[in-house]
Design an enzyme around this catalytic site. Structure first.
Site, PDB file in Angstrom:
ATOM      1  N   GLU A   1       0.935  -1.303  -0.066  1.00 45.17           N
ATOM      2  CA  GLU A   1      -0.020   0.004   0.070  1.00 45.17           C
ATOM      3  C   GLU A   1       0.902   1.323  -0.006  1.00 45.17           C
ATOM      4  O   GLU A   1       0.590   2.326  -0.762  1.00 45.17           O
ATOM      5  CB  GLU A   1      -0.804   0.089   1.121  1.00 45.17           C
ATOM      6  CG  GLU A   1      -1.995  -1.217   1.031  1.00 45.17           C
ATOM      7  CD  GLU A   1      -2.960  -1.018  -0.098  1.00 45.17           C
ATOM      8  OE1 GLU A   1      -2.966   0.332  -0.646  1.00 45.17           O
ATOM      9  OE2 GLU A   1      -3.456  -1.830  -0.439  1.00 45.17           O
TER      10      GLU A   1
ATOM     11  N   TYR B   1      -6.320   7.182   3.669  1.00 40.87           N
ATOM     12  CA  TYR B   1      -6.336   5.999   2.562  1.00 40.87           C
ATOM     13  C   TYR B   1      -5.682   4.545   3.100  1.00 40.87           C
ATOM     14  O   TYR B   1      -6.292   3.430   3.297  1.00 40.87           O
ATOM     15  CB  TYR B   1      -5.765   6.210   1.331  1.00 40.87           C
ATOM     16  CG  TYR B   1      -5.734   5.106   0.283  1.00 40.87           C
ATOM     17  CD1 TYR B   1      -6.652   4.441  -0.142  1.00 40.87           C
ATOM     18  CD2 TYR B   1      -4.439   4.143   0.340  1.00 40.87           C
ATOM     19  CE1 TYR B   1      -6.789   3.058  -0.721  1.00 40.87           C
ATOM     20  CE2 TYR B   1      -4.449   3.171  -0.311  1.00 40.87           C
ATOM     21  CZ  TYR B   1      -5.356   2.691  -0.997  1.00 40.87           C
ATOM     22  OH  TYR B   1      -5.292   1.329  -1.471  1.00 40.87           O
TER      23      TYR B   1
ATOM     24  N   ASP C   1      -9.644   6.237  -2.568  1.00 46.02           N
ATOM     25  CA  ASP C   1      -8.392   6.646  -3.336  1.00 46.02           C
ATOM     26  C   ASP C   1      -8.751   7.272  -4.780  1.00 46.02           C
ATOM     27  O   ASP C   1     -10.106   7.441  -4.859  1.00 46.02           O
ATOM     28  CB  ASP C   1      -7.383   5.398  -3.736  1.00 46.02           C
ATOM     29  CG  ASP C   1      -8.261   4.633  -4.747  1.00 46.02           C
ATOM     30  OD1 ASP C   1      -9.216   4.334  -4.858  1.00 46.02           O
ATOM     31  OD2 ASP C   1      -7.392   3.714  -5.402  1.00 46.02           O
TER      32      ASP C   1
END
Length: 350
Positions: free
Chosen positions: A43, A126, A144
């Site tokens: 991520e 996020y 996102d």
DNA sequence: AACCCGTGGCA
DNA sequence: TTGCCAAGGGT
């Protein structure tokens, strides 16, 4: 709402993309969750970065540092060198800070709640939601760029970004299911990445084509609206590439903060309208005909290149010599790598 | 809130 | 060539 998320999950069961850090829907249904460390690593790497660019870096990092504890014990310079080329180097600095904080404050185990994850360096709204949902199956909502686009179209929202962000987040949150939230988070992002794309969205094969308000209105391709950006200025600078008689290169580690912070680079001038020469060492400098061109997020850079061979006994005013055998061009950020590629030709060492 | 922060692919 | 875009965060 429930039908919307259910129909997307059905689509995801058939179309989930295969990624090394991802657990397939069938395995997740059997209770298998991915390694939080691998999810976190993916991520952070995926922030503003394409899946294609991330794959090889993720593989390399997992091989070099298989656990968060191993990563926490790494040398800073090794992490920065391994990250070189991926961009946004503050991510690499925060990666190390985060790993060390997880070891120091959480016994080497990633926290499993949005709130706790959000306190860690390099983990924002996020990423905290993504890790909580994907690695721990918590019903958090990821927002996102993909999700913003999908929501803007699904509800035909014409307010330009970033002003529309709160409204888009609220819609996304309302759709997040209690069951399979991790798969759902990945499903919305996959939908945005493969069907509900920025250009030429494939509305005809979209699992949400019937409920989509923008498709009904014919506005899908023009959403989301965005406030216009300024155009990028050009800055100029001079980079100095010196090579010692024994083959060593004169390099410097850039300051921790700012552009290319913490990365290896060539000594040089500031970058602006008209750079004032600032050689890092007294030498007979030669200007190369070619200049290195590179575009950053908010400006174009044109670097004039000066090269010199210097005596073994020379002491530089800036930077330090790195032996040829200990210097790898792959440790350079791309702008500096371009300088190297142009300068190295004239500075061969036998 | 607005700005800073990389890179490579694409039309 | 130029601008846009990609699983954003920090300040």
């Amino acid at each position: 709402m429930r039908e919307l998320s259910a129909s997307l999950l059905e689509w995801y069961d058939q179309h989930a993309r295969i990624m090394p850090w991802r657990t397939a829907p069938a395995d997740r249904k059997a209770g298998v969750l991915p390694d939080p460390y691998a999810v976190w690593l993916s991520e952070v790497m995926l922030q503003q970065t394409t899946v294609a660019a991330v794959r090889e870096y993720h593989r390399k990092f997992l091989q070099l540092w298989p656990t968060v504890t191993a990563l926490a014990q790494a040398e800073d310079a090794d992490i920065m060198a391994a990250w070189a080329g991926l961009g946004y180097y503050a991510r690499a600095r925060n990666l190390l800070k985060c790993a060390r904080q997880v070891v120091a404050d959480h016994h080497g185990q990633f926290p499993d709640t949005y709130e706790a994850l959000l306190t860690l360096p390099g983990i924002g709204p996020y990423t905290a939601a993504a890790i909580a949902a994907i690695a721990f199956d918590r019903p958090e909502t990821v927002v996102d760029g993909n999700v913003e686009r999908v929501m803007a179209r699904l509800y035909d929202i014409h307010t330009p970004l970033p002003a529309a962000k709160p409204a888009l987040t609220a819609q996304a949150s309302a759709l997040t299911p209690d069951k399979r939230p991790g798969d759902y988070a990945q499903a919305v992002m996959d939908l945005g990445a493969t069907i509900c794309t920025p250009r030429n969205p494939a509305c005809g094969i979209c699992p949400w084509r019937d409920p989509c308000a923008a498709r009904r209105a014919g506005t899908a391709a023009e959403l989301p609206k965005k406030t216009p950006k300024k155009k990028t200025p050009t800055r100029r600078g001079i980079a100095y590439v010196a090579r010692r008689a024994d083959g060593a290169w004169l390099l410097e580690t850039r300051p921790e903060t700012g552009l290319l912070g913490g990365m290896l680079g060539w000594p040089g001038t500031d970058w602006g309208d008209a750079p004032t020469p600032a050689p890092p060492i007294a030498a007979d400098w030669t200007m190369l005909d070619a200049e290195a061109r590179h575009t950053f997020t908010h400006f174009h850079l044109r670097l004039q290149i000066m090269t010199a061979r210097v005596a073994q006994t020379c002491v530089p005013a800036r930077g330090q010599f790195i032996a040829a055998g200990e210097f790898s061009p792959s440790a350079l950020p791309t702008a500096m790598r371009k300088v190297y590629d142009l300068a190295a030709v004239t500075l061969r060492h036998d």
